[in-house]
Design a protein around this motif. Structure first.
Motif, short mmCIF file in Angstrom:
data_model
loop_
_atom_site.label_atom_id
_atom_site.label_comp_id
_atom_site.label_asym_id
_atom_site.label_seq_id
_atom_site.Cartn_x
_atom_site.Cartn_y
_atom_site.Cartn_z
N MET A 152 64.20 16.14 28.74
CA MET A 152 64.76 14.94 28.14
C MET A 152 66.23 14.75 28.51
SD MET A 152 63.05 14.89 24.34
CE MET A 152 61.30 15.20 24.11
N THR A 207 68.38 11.05 23.08
CA THR A 207 68.64 11.89 24.25
C THR A 207 69.25 11.05 25.37
OG1 THR A 207 66.42 11.52 25.16
CG2 THR A 207 66.71 13.40 23.68
N GLN A 240 60.78 10.66 26.47
CA GLN A 240 62.21 10.81 26.22
C GLN A 240 62.50 10.44 24.76
OE1 GLN A 240 64.14 12.02 28.91
NE2 GLN A 240 62.07 12.14 29.76
N PHE A 300 61.75 10.11 35.75
CA PHE A 300 61.36 10.65 34.44
C PHE A 300 59.85 10.76 34.38
CE2 PHE A 300 65.47 8.64 33.82
CZ PHE A 300 66.17 9.65 33.15
N GLY A 340 68.19 11.15 28.37
CA GLY A 340 67.04 10.62 29.09
C GLY A 340 66.57 9.30 28.52
N ARG A 341 66.52 9.20 27.19
CA ARG A 341 66.09 7.95 26.56
C ARG A 341 67.07 6.82 26.87
NH1 ARG A 341 62.46 7.24 22.48
NH2 ARG A 341 62.36 5.09 21.75
#
Length: 457
Positions: free
Chosen positions: A337, A368, A364, A360, A370-371
């Motif tokens: 993530m 985070t 995620q 990705f 990543g999100r």
């Protein structure tokens, strides 16, 4: 039988559910809460029950959001047996030692920056604490119905999510509870399909992707090949944040399957994760849990875990040296993530470059990095520095280790009689959508579990 919900009840991390039955208290999972500094702080909070009163702990699988607080539980007074499928027991020392190392390093880093008068930072637990917890592990095979205590029996069934992942069947007080753990996709590579369960008096069902369906896996794999080809033409690197268990092994599997048509020999491939290299060894020991196609691939050339251009980087110095490569590298690094780990160092160097491809391959979580990148952020803060995001971003959902909405509904439909269901391990939008589909198809009103909620079975 009574179930108390304490974690992953309205979110996708921190899995933890307490079952009271036959005079015993059994905990299902004890996972780390992940996603933000606020989430990290919640891991230090006292448990909402006395750990010394827990008679046994059952773990569905080895991902850290399901097992990451186990050493904290034992530190707090739990001294009972910890049951898990045998492959999960093999993975746990790797997962928990890595988690402890990160905890120790974070505390050390905080203490270096500590100002006079500030309290000293302490790790959530240490590697020595992990060793104590590991001594309580009790491995069980799939399918064997085992008596834990008089009047309480358990069986693990293959969940098809990661190696050793389990659907938990628990019998007590004349009732049967089924906990899905995390369910995998049908026809996914390497692992077998999730086992269908016929009966339950209550089902705790994960709902990570309860509101969406993945792309067909063939389309996703084709997209991966196109991403690699575009990155090669543009002269950039490909960054793939991936958890050490699950997505990393599947990526290497696809590299081997498409070795020639993706022209993989032209790339320098880095597995920048000492933990992932240890996990690979566990996978190598458990070929019996693979599906037939995967066993055939492992016998072929090249072997997914022994690609001729694959380099596993162990030391921090080796990891940092990768950042001197400005093109032609595929870098798989943790964590999945992008909320910590070595991937952040590579992102800090590569995100500002337009020729970089950021891929990705898993969920995620809210909060985070990543999100934020998946949601389109143009700037992210990494290690205290604001980093401009010029890289191409790709969300390749078809490689998810989780069943999508169709998969969850199909699995639920396999019960001989649709059981009452409580939805866990999902954000509310996902759970509400899945609950609506279950009600429409089966007339069952699913419960959206909340922390502190209790249900009688």
């Amino acid at each position: 039988m009574r179930v108390h919900f304490h974690g992953a009840a309205g979110e996708v991390t921190g899995s933890m559910h307490l079952v009271e039955a036959a005079g015993k208290r059994i905990l299902l999972d004890c996972g780390l809460v992940q996603g933000s500094p606020e989430a990290d702080a919640r891991n230090f909070a006292p448990f909402p029950f006395d750990p010394a009163d827990i008679d046994a702990l059952i773990l569905s699988h080895g991902h850290i959001d399901h097992v990451g607080r186990v050493p904290r539980l034992t530190l707090s007074g739990f001294n009972g047996p910890i049951y898990a499928q045998a492959a999960t027991v093999d993975l746990l020392p790797i997962m928990l030692m890595d988690s402890a190392s990160l905890q120790e390093n974070d505390a050390e880093r905080s203490n270096r920056k500590r100002k006079p008068g500030q309290p000293k930072a302490l790790p959530l637990y240490t590697r020595e604490d992990v060793r104590g917890a590991l001594s309580q592990l009790r491995p069980l095979p799939y399918a064997a119905r085992t008596e834990l205590f008089p009047g309480i029996e358990v069986a693990f069934r293959d969940a098809g999510h990661i190696l050793g992942s389990s659907i938990v069947e628990l019998w007590a007080d004349g009732r049967k509870l089924v906990f899905s753990g995390d369910l995998g996709m049908r026809n996914a590579p390497i692992l077998r399909d999730p086992v269908q369960i016929a009966e339950a008096d209550l089902l705790l069902l994960e709902s990570t992707y309860g509101n969406r369906n993945h792309r067909e896996r063939d389309e996703t794999v084709r997209e991966l090949g196109e991403i690699f080809d575009a990155a090669w033409r543009e002269g950039g690197n490909v960054l793939i944040p991936a958890f050490a268990v699950g997505r990393t092994q599947e990526l290497l599997y696809w590299f081997a399957r498409h070795w020639n048509d993706w022209d993989m020999s032209r790339w320098r491939i880095f597995l920048d994760s000492p933990m992932a290299s240890k996990v690979v060894q566990v996978y190598d020991r458990h070929h019996a849990l693979f599906d037939a196609e995967a066993r055939e691939v492992w016998r072929g050339t090249p072997n997914p875990f022994r690609l001729p251009n694959l380099r596993v980087t162990e030391t921090a110095e080796e990891s940092m040296a990768i950042n001197r490569i400005h093109g032609g590298a595929i870098i798989i690094a943790g964590n999945g993530m992008a909320s910590g780990g070595r991937i952040l160092h590579h992102m800090r160097q590569c995100l500002p470059k337009r020729q970089t491809r950021m891929v990705f391959v898993g969920f995620q979580a809210e909060g985070t990095i990543g999100r934020r990148l998946v949601d389109g952020a143009r700037w992210v803060r990494i290690h205290g520095h604001d980093v401009r995001v010029n890289a191409h971003r790709h969300t390749v959902g078809g490689l998810s280790a989780h069943a999508d909405q169709h998969g969850l509904l199909d699995w639920y439909a396999g019960f001989s009689t649709p059981p009452p269901v409580a939805l866990v391990h999902g954000e509310d939008l996902a759970r509400e959508a899945l609950a609506g589909e279950i009600h429409e198809a089966h007339g069952v009103q699913a419960v959206l579990a909340r922390p502190g909620m209790q249900l009688e079975v």
